[in-house]
Design a protein around this motif. Structure first.
Motif, PDB file in Angstrom:
ATOM      1  N   MET A   1      -5.915 -30.528 -23.614  1.00 30.77           N
ATOM      2  CA  MET A   1      -4.861 -31.502 -23.830  1.00 30.77           C
ATOM      3  C   MET A   1      -4.006 -31.598 -22.569  1.00 30.77           C
ATOM      4  O   MET A   1      -3.733 -30.605 -21.909  1.00 30.77           O
ATOM      5  CB  MET A   1      -4.000 -31.069 -25.014  1.00 30.77           C
ATOM      6  N   THR A   2      -3.588 -32.798 -22.264  1.00 30.39           N
ATOM      7  CA  THR A   2      -2.701 -33.045 -21.126  1.00 30.39           C
ATOM      8  C   THR A   2      -1.373 -33.581 -21.632  1.00 30.39           C
ATOM      9  O   THR A   2      -1.339 -34.416 -22.522  1.00 30.39           O
ATOM     10  CB  THR A   2      -3.325 -34.071 -20.166  1.00 30.39           C
ATOM     11  N   VAL A   3      -0.304 -33.077 -21.063  1.00 27.65           N
ATOM     12  CA  VAL A   3       1.030 -33.597 -21.355  1.00 27.65           C
ATOM     13  C   VAL A   3       1.463 -34.387 -20.132  1.00 27.65           C
ATOM     14  O   VAL A   3       1.417 -33.880 -19.007  1.00 27.65           O
ATOM     15  CB  VAL A   3       2.030 -32.456 -21.635  1.00 27.65           C
ATOM     16  N   ARG A   4       1.855 -35.633 -20.335  1.00 21.93           N
ATOM     17  CA  ARG A   4       2.338 -36.468 -19.233  1.00 21.93           C
ATOM     18  C   ARG A   4       3.822 -36.729 -19.439  1.00 21.93           C
ATOM     19  O   ARG A   4       4.260 -37.124 -20.512  1.00 21.93           O
ATOM     20  CB  ARG A   4       1.589 -37.790 -19.176  1.00 21.93           C
ATOM     21  N   ALA A   5       4.575 -36.505 -18.380  1.00 18.98           N
ATOM     22  CA  ALA A   5       6.007 -36.750 -18.411  1.00 18.98           C
ATOM     23  C   ALA A   5       6.373 -37.601 -17.208  1.00 18.98           C
ATOM     24  O   ALA A   5       5.650 -37.648 -16.219  1.00 18.98           O
ATOM     25  CB  ALA A   5       6.770 -35.428 -18.366  1.00 18.98           C
ATOM     26  N   LYS A   6       7.487 -38.277 -17.307  1.00 20.43           N
ATOM     27  CA  LYS A   6       7.964 -39.081 -16.185  1.00 20.43           C
ATOM     28  C   LYS A   6       9.306 -38.516 -15.737  1.00 20.43           C
ATOM     29  O   LYS A   6      10.216 -38.321 -16.544  1.00 20.43           O
ATOM     30  CB  LYS A   6       8.126 -40.539 -16.578  1.00 20.43           C
ATOM     31  N   PHE A   7       9.399 -38.248 -14.432  1.00 17.84           N
ATOM     32  CA  PHE A   7      10.607 -37.682 -13.859  1.00 17.84           C
ATOM     33  C   PHE A   7      11.117 -38.582 -12.742  1.00 17.84           C
ATOM     34  O   PHE A   7      10.348 -39.252 -12.072  1.00 17.84           O
ATOM     35  CB  PHE A   7      10.316 -36.289 -13.278  1.00 17.84           C
ATOM     36  N   ARG A   8      12.430 -38.585 -12.560  1.00 15.62           N
ATOM     37  CA  ARG A   8      13.074 -39.342 -11.481  1.00 15.62           C
ATOM     38  C   ARG A   8      13.634 -38.348 -10.470  1.00 15.62           C
ATOM     39  O   ARG A   8      14.271 -37.356 -10.848  1.00 15.62           O
ATOM     40  CB  ARG A   8      14.206 -40.201 -12.030  1.00 15.62           C
ATOM     41  N   CYS A   9      13.413 -38.630  -9.207  1.00 14.45           N
ATOM     42  CA  CYS A   9      13.963 -37.788  -8.152  1.00 14.45           C
ATOM     43  C   CYS A   9      15.462 -38.050  -8.067  1.00 14.45           C
ATOM     44  O   CYS A   9      15.887 -39.152  -7.731  1.00 14.45           O
ATOM     45  CB  CYS A   9      13.277 -38.090  -6.825  1.00 14.45           C
ATOM     46  N   ASP A  10      16.236 -37.047  -8.385  1.00 15.10           N
ATOM     47  CA  ASP A  10      17.692 -37.182  -8.423  1.00 15.10           C
ATOM     48  C   ASP A  10      18.297 -36.953  -7.042  1.00 15.10           C
ATOM     49  O   ASP A  10      19.159 -37.701  -6.605  1.00 15.10           O
ATOM     50  CB  ASP A  10      18.276 -36.195  -9.432  1.00 15.10           C
ATOM     51  N   HIS A  11      17.849 -35.900  -6.383  1.00 15.44           N
ATOM     52  CA  HIS A  11      18.341 -35.653  -5.027  1.00 15.44           C
ATOM     53  C   HIS A  11      17.403 -34.711  -4.282  1.00 15.44           C
ATOM     54  O   HIS A  11      16.628 -33.979  -4.885  1.00 15.44           O
ATOM     55  CB  HIS A  11      19.782 -35.137  -5.020  1.00 15.44           C
TER      56      HIS A  11
END
Length: 74
Positions: A1-11
């Motif tokens: 199983m793969t978990v996909r998440a989306k992240f934003r570069c904050d700094h």
């Protein structure tokens, strides 16, 4: 199983001698049905990476979003 998440570069913090950078990302949970859908089950998260490879420095931009796929390492 793969978990996909989306992240934003904050700094991004740069070392005084520019030998490494610390990239700080936070989970994206708003702004679109896609983001709200995945974050329903993973409502938060953060990732901090110390990167010493100069070729990798340019791969990250503040404000840009990235997918992070998590799969077993076996």
């Amino acid at each position: 199983m793969t978990v996909r998440a989306k992240f934003r570069c904050d700094h991004i913090n740069k070392a005084d001698d520019d030998s490494y950078r610390t990239v700080n990302l936070f989970a994206v949970t708003d702004d679109s049905p896609e983001n709200k859908s995945w974050s329903k089950y993973t409502p938060g998260g953060q990732l901090s990476m110390h990167i010493s490879n100069p070729d990798a420095f340019s791969q990250f931009e503040t404000g840009k979003e990235y997918f992070i796929d998590i799969t077993p390492a076996n």
